[in-house]
Design a protein around this motif. Structure first.
Motif, PDB file in Angstrom:
ATOM      1  N   PRO A  29       0.899  -1.286  -0.096  1.00  0.00           N
ATOM      2  CA  PRO A  29       0.088  -0.213  -0.063  1.00  0.00           C
ATOM      3  C   PRO A  29       0.974   1.214   0.095  1.00  0.00           C
ATOM      4  O   PRO A  29       1.958   1.473   0.373  1.00  0.00           O
ATOM      5  CB  PRO A  29      -0.765  -0.156   1.414  1.00  0.00           C
ATOM      6  CG  PRO A  29       0.096  -1.001   2.328  1.00  0.00           C
ATOM      7  CD  PRO A  29       0.682  -1.915   1.305  1.00  0.00           C
ATOM      8  N   ASP A  30       0.287   2.349  -0.582  1.00  0.00           N
ATOM      9  CA  ASP A  30       1.006   3.461  -0.495  1.00  0.00           C
ATOM     10  C   ASP A  30       1.122   4.190   0.966  1.00  0.00           C
ATOM     11  O   ASP A  30       0.043   4.285   1.606  1.00  0.00           O
ATOM     12  CB  ASP A  30       0.114   4.639  -1.558  1.00  0.00           C
ATOM     13  CG  ASP A  30       1.075   5.835  -1.658  1.00  0.00           C
ATOM     14  OD1 ASP A  30       2.314   5.978  -1.692  1.00  0.00           O
ATOM     15  OD2 ASP A  30       0.302   7.046  -1.813  1.00  0.00           O
ATOM     16  N   PRO A  31       2.374   4.553   1.274  1.00  0.00           N
ATOM     17  CA  PRO A  31       2.528   5.116   2.526  1.00  0.00           C
ATOM     18  C   PRO A  31       1.666   6.189   2.939  1.00  0.00           C
ATOM     19  O   PRO A  31       1.171   6.348   3.892  1.00  0.00           O
ATOM     20  CB  PRO A  31       4.132   5.471   2.614  1.00  0.00           C
ATOM     21  CG  PRO A  31       4.756   4.429   1.660  1.00  0.00           C
ATOM     22  CD  PRO A  31       3.476   4.409   0.418  1.00  0.00           C
ATOM     23  N   ALA A  32       1.421   6.995   1.883  1.00  0.00           N
ATOM     24  CA  ALA A  32       0.740   8.232   2.217  1.00  0.00           C
ATOM     25  C   ALA A  32      -0.683   7.978   2.397  1.00  0.00           C
ATOM     26  O   ALA A  32      -1.479   8.511   3.370  1.00  0.00           O
ATOM     27  CB  ALA A  32       0.801   9.375   0.966  1.00  0.00           C
ATOM     28  N   THR A  33      -1.246   7.090   1.730  1.00  0.00           N
ATOM     29  CA  THR A  33      -2.563   6.576   2.114  1.00  0.00           C
ATOM     30  C   THR A  33      -2.676   5.882   3.604  1.00  0.00           C
ATOM     31  O   THR A  33      -3.794   6.177   4.308  1.00  0.00           O
ATOM     32  CB  THR A  33      -2.948   5.545   0.841  1.00  0.00           C
ATOM     33  OG1 THR A  33      -2.692   6.013  -0.360  1.00  0.00           O
ATOM     34  CG2 THR A  33      -4.388   4.921   1.069  1.00  0.00           C
TER      35      THR A  33
END
Length: 161
Positions: A29-33
């Motif tokens: 998963p995208d770290p920002a998300t």
């Protein structure tokens, strides 16, 4: 010969199994998300804690005005001291704010009514900060601001996930 065919069949099955397992993996998963989702979860938890704190203060004091905005701590016009009721209100907020990443305390003082309004606003914010720190909130997570434009004599406690 049978032995070689068996080994060939087993190794082919293993290779196909490895190839299939790689295809089924989902991308990370995208770290920002992930961080945004964690922040939202923290905000929800703190908001629930504030609601519970408001109910406790209302129950203990019978003061229905706290329900309107439990994060607004009123002060007397010429004072930076908390009344017993407002002190209890701040103490009730403290457990809910423990998981917040950043807490912003804005001190308010109407500059048309008080001569040194910026100092009074800062003193009010400092008073609330001290009480929160005394109740387990890390001082490094608290940011102080002042506002002398609003027609308020209060301090407001807000938070960021």
């Amino acid at each position: 010969m049978f032995y070689r065919l068996t080994i060939l069949a087993i190794s082919t099955a293993l290779l196909l199994g490895c190839a299939n397992s790689r295809k089924n993996k989902t991308p990370p998963p995208d770290p920002a998300t992930v961080q945004a989702q964690e922040s939202k979860a923290i905000v929800v938890k703190v908001a629930e804690g504030v609601e519970q704190a408001t109910a406790k203060v209302q129950e203990a004091t019978g003061n229905k005005a706290v329900v309107a905005d439990p994060t607004l701590v009123p002060f007397d016009k010429m004072s930076a001291k908390l009344s017993p009721l407002t002190e209890q209100q701040v103490r009730a907020l403290a457990p809910a704010l423990v998981i917040a990443k950043q807490i912003i305390i804005t001190g308010y003082c109407d500059r048309r009514e008080v001569g040194n309004a910026p100092a009074a606003a800062r003193a009010r914010a400092e008073t609330v900060k001290k009480l929160l720190v005394d109740n387990g909130i890390a001082a490094k997570r608290i940011v102080l601001k002042i506002d002398t434009v609003q027609h308020l004599h209060a301090a407001r406690v807000t938070f960021n996930g």
